[in-house]
Design a protein around this motif. Sequence first.
Motif, short mmCIF file in Angstrom:
data_model
loop_
_atom_site.label_atom_id
_atom_site.label_comp_id
_atom_site.label_asym_id
_atom_site.label_seq_id
_atom_site.Cartn_x
_atom_site.Cartn_y
_atom_site.Cartn_z
N LEU A 297 9.06 7.90 2.89
CA LEU A 297 8.25 9.64 2.47
C LEU A 297 9.84 10.16 2.22
N ALA A 298 10.71 9.82 3.02
CA ALA A 298 11.66 11.56 2.54
C ALA A 298 12.16 11.39 1.72
N LYS A 299 12.55 10.00 1.16
CA LYS A 299 13.87 9.42 0.04
C LYS A 299 13.18 9.61 -0.60
N ALA A 300 11.44 9.26 -1.10
CA ALA A 300 11.07 9.10 -2.60
C ALA A 300 10.38 10.50 -2.51
N PHE A 301 10.32 11.86 -1.46
CA PHE A 301 9.92 12.94 -1.85
C PHE A 301 10.89 13.97 -1.34
N PRO A 302 12.32 13.53 -1.54
CA PRO A 302 13.18 14.47 -1.07
C PRO A 302 13.43 16.12 -1.44
N LYS B 73 0.90 -1.35 -0.42
CA LYS B 73 0.20 0.20 0.24
C LYS B 73 0.96 1.44 -0.54
N THR B 74 2.38 1.28 0.61
CA THR B 74 3.29 2.57 0.87
C THR B 74 3.15 3.10 -0.17
N GLU B 75 4.07 1.80 -1.63
CA GLU B 75 3.85 2.32 -2.63
C GLU B 75 2.94 2.81 -3.42
N MET B 76 1.86 2.66 -3.02
CA MET B 76 0.30 2.87 -4.07
C MET B 76 0.29 4.14 -3.93
N ILE B 77 0.95 4.62 -3.16
CA ILE B 77 0.09 5.87 -2.25
C ILE B 77 1.21 7.22 -2.36
N PHE B 78 2.44 6.71 -3.17
CA PHE B 78 3.16 7.76 -3.88
C PHE B 78 3.06 8.75 -5.18
N PRO B 79 2.06 8.14 -6.16
CA PRO B 79 1.76 8.31 -7.24
C PRO B 79 0.23 9.70 -6.70
N LEU B 80 -0.59 9.59 -5.45
CA LEU B 80 -1.74 10.14 -4.71
C LEU B 80 -0.53 11.29 -4.25
N LEU B 81 0.10 10.92 -3.26
CA LEU B 81 0.84 12.50 -3.26
C LEU B 81 1.63 13.35 -3.83
N GLU B 82 2.41 12.81 -4.87
CA GLU B 82 2.72 13.62 -5.70
C GLU B 82 1.99 14.25 -6.83
N THR B 83 1.23 14.07 -6.93
CA THR B 83 -0.20 14.85 -8.02
C THR B 83 -0.95 15.91 -7.44
N VAL B 84 -0.91 15.62 -5.41
CA VAL B 84 -1.31 16.78 -5.18
C VAL B 84 -0.03 18.09 -4.39
N LEU B 85 0.90 16.98 -4.85
CA LEU B 85 2.31 18.18 -3.41
C LEU B 85 2.84 19.39 -5.36
N ARG B 86 2.20 18.41 -6.10
CA ARG B 86 3.11 18.96 -7.86
C ARG B 86 2.23 20.23 -8.17
N ALA B 87 0.80 19.84 -7.40
CA ALA B 87 -0.36 21.09 -7.81
C ALA B 87 0.33 21.94 -6.47
N GLY B 88 0.68 21.34 -5.81
CA GLY B 88 1.20 23.39 -5.08
C GLY B 88 -0.21 23.19 -3.69
N GLY B 89 -0.84 21.65 -3.51
CA GLY B 89 -1.79 21.61 -2.39
C GLY B 89 -0.31 21.05 -1.28
N ARG B 90 -1.06 20.74 -0.23
CA ARG B 90 -0.91 19.97 0.86
C ARG B 90 -2.14 18.74 0.86
N ALA B 91 -0.67 17.71 1.70
CA ALA B 91 -1.32 16.03 1.86
C ALA B 91 -0.91 15.69 3.49
N LEU B 92 -1.91 14.54 3.96
CA LEU B 92 -1.75 14.31 5.08
C LEU B 92 -1.66 12.90 5.29
N VAL B 93 -0.68 12.56 5.58
CA VAL B 93 -0.90 10.98 5.58
C VAL B 93 -1.11 10.42 7.24
N ALA B 94 -2.26 10.04 7.47
CA ALA B 94 -1.97 9.83 8.95
C ALA B 94 -2.33 8.20 9.36
#
Length: 693
Positions: free
Chosen positions: A404-409, A369-390
């Motif tokens: 996550l730090a390695k995936a989004f340095p 599941k962790t690998e599957m959320i990376f594209p979702l986070l990237e979609t929001v971050l690249r659009a200038g939004g904020r994302a939360l993983v709880a």
Amino acid sequence: MKAILYAMTMGKGWEVRWTVAWEVDAGYWSLAREDSTAIAIRTKASLPLGIAESAAAWLTERLRAKAAGAAEVEEAACEMKRAIGMAWEAACGAAADEEAQREIRAAQEWPIETERLGRREGRGGAAGEAWVAAEGLEAGKLEAMAKAARQAGECLRGRSLLREEATALLAESSLREEPEALRALQLAALLGAARLRAAVQPAAAGSARRSRALRCRRCGSGEERMRRTRCASCGRSGCAVCEACATLGRSRECGLLALGAAPREQLLLAPPVSAEQQDAAPDAVLDRWGLSPAQRSASTDAVRFLRENAFAAAPARLPETRPVERHNVPSRPGQHFLSPLRKLLTLRAGQPFTFDRSFLLWAVTGAGKTEMIFPLLETVLRAGGRALVATPRRDVVLELAPRLAKAFPNDSMAVLYGGSEDRWRNAGLTLATTHQLFRFQEAFDLVLIDELDAFPYHNDPLLHFAAVKARKPAGATVLLSATPPPALQRAVRRGSQPCARVPVRYHRHPLPVPRRLGMPPMKRWVRKGHLPPALAKAIVRSVERGAQLFLFVPYIKHVAPLVELLRRHADEFGLAPEAIDGTSSVDEARALKVSAFRAAELRILVTTTILERGVTIPRSDVFILEAEQAQFDEAALVQMAGRAGRSADDPHGKVIFCSSYLSQSQRGAIGQITAMNRLARKKGFMLKEATAR
């Protein structure tokens, strides 16, 4: 905490407010309204904050239809006294004791003062002029003060903090002392850069038709979770405090809750694209993550959901709203205060709950599941939004943080848990335990909730409330679970809940399907000191194939007796007694034993459902004893079965339900696992050699 209640008129109508720093309000109107003189009536002494807010709401209704001017000041002052008395009476409730009755009678005689504000013809209000003189301000310096206040509002953006927390947050910037921080907060509220509220929404003053009970604005708890105590801060004999969220600091009826300014209902910015580009857009996001076919299919659906909701021209459906609370927020066209899903305020534990604007990723255990959320986070971050993983547990937060730090340095990240050093950091990507969500309000464009069905999230309306209010009105929620709650599964079957299923693990082999081993109740053979022959043979076969064994039992009291019995049979298994141990939630050495199990120093571990998640052993078999017990519902059985077959080197681990009869939960778990395997074969997600098995 206490506040001044005041009503102000400039000859056109009354505006009612309360303030935690009267000199700031008086000075603000003195400097900001040079062209006119305002008349203010105010309480001479400070009121408990909750009573000031309740009185302000009632007084606003009373003065709204009245013309305002010098002739009506005396009448308005009488209305203010009446409002204070009624608010105090509502706060004490019908069962007010003798001391509370004395407080009510005293409140009805609360001293009121009249004061002129403004600087017309060189005359200014006394409090306003005193503040101007003390700060060395002139009218031209108001902009500098406003800039500092807006900076305080920016620090609070997306936050929901008690007074002490807000003060600590502002101390991280430039406001070091508490009086200075309170002034900045009050001026920020005047400018619309922040919102100030009583932490516990007070009972409404006035007729029974408009009455409302206490409600914690931080966690959503109602009257049933409130406790009334004598308060050293406001002096009342029965100030309400919320017990539901007390571990995060006391939310009191007289406590101040500071909120960031209400965000505009705007969606994330995305460059205009054609229909063909829109269809191809998920592929560009997904290509670099190296997902398996099943993972990629689910992530594609989720990314498309985000684009259709967070990037659409208009939101499909927004949470219900209510008008702005006029007594303490400047009125602006279109400005409003969001109320997170009214139905949630009456939710009770055990009732079904669904998130608005949500997408479910229903992925089997071990699906990645962790690998599957990376594209979702990237979609929001690249659009200038904020994302939360709880996520429910601190250990999971600490495990996910480096990934996550390695995936989004190149993106800022805050990691929040009890005692975290990042607690006041605002970042594009936030990773937090679920209880930290109480400190946020309308902060994130994407709220991603991991293990929705796990403790403490399962059946806890307060954490659902926190997750809803942490998301922006136009944002989206993505839910991750291997075993969604039954209500959510029914919504998926009805088609009312958007969902993508991941029916196969990353190694693309089928999930081990549990088989049942019939045996008498455990208390019989444990008391006799003899293992059932069928169970002993199954354990020997697992040990001989080199597997480590999870032996799940329904209750803590079963762990020690079973460990002792298994150790007496250690020679029969070909193991040393030291290779067998047990643990539970009350075991202080649990972490050490789990580490020893991971290191293969232990071959058999007897445990409760405390280890149904989060522990991965490369070569393992699972035995669930007393599988018919109510403690083992369908979700728990699926999660425990998910400990087997997780490794590509050993994808065909064994899962055995040991029970005296086949319960409905066992049937449901077997059916769910079988259905996922069938779906994986149908969609072609399994390896060809695995399909042939």
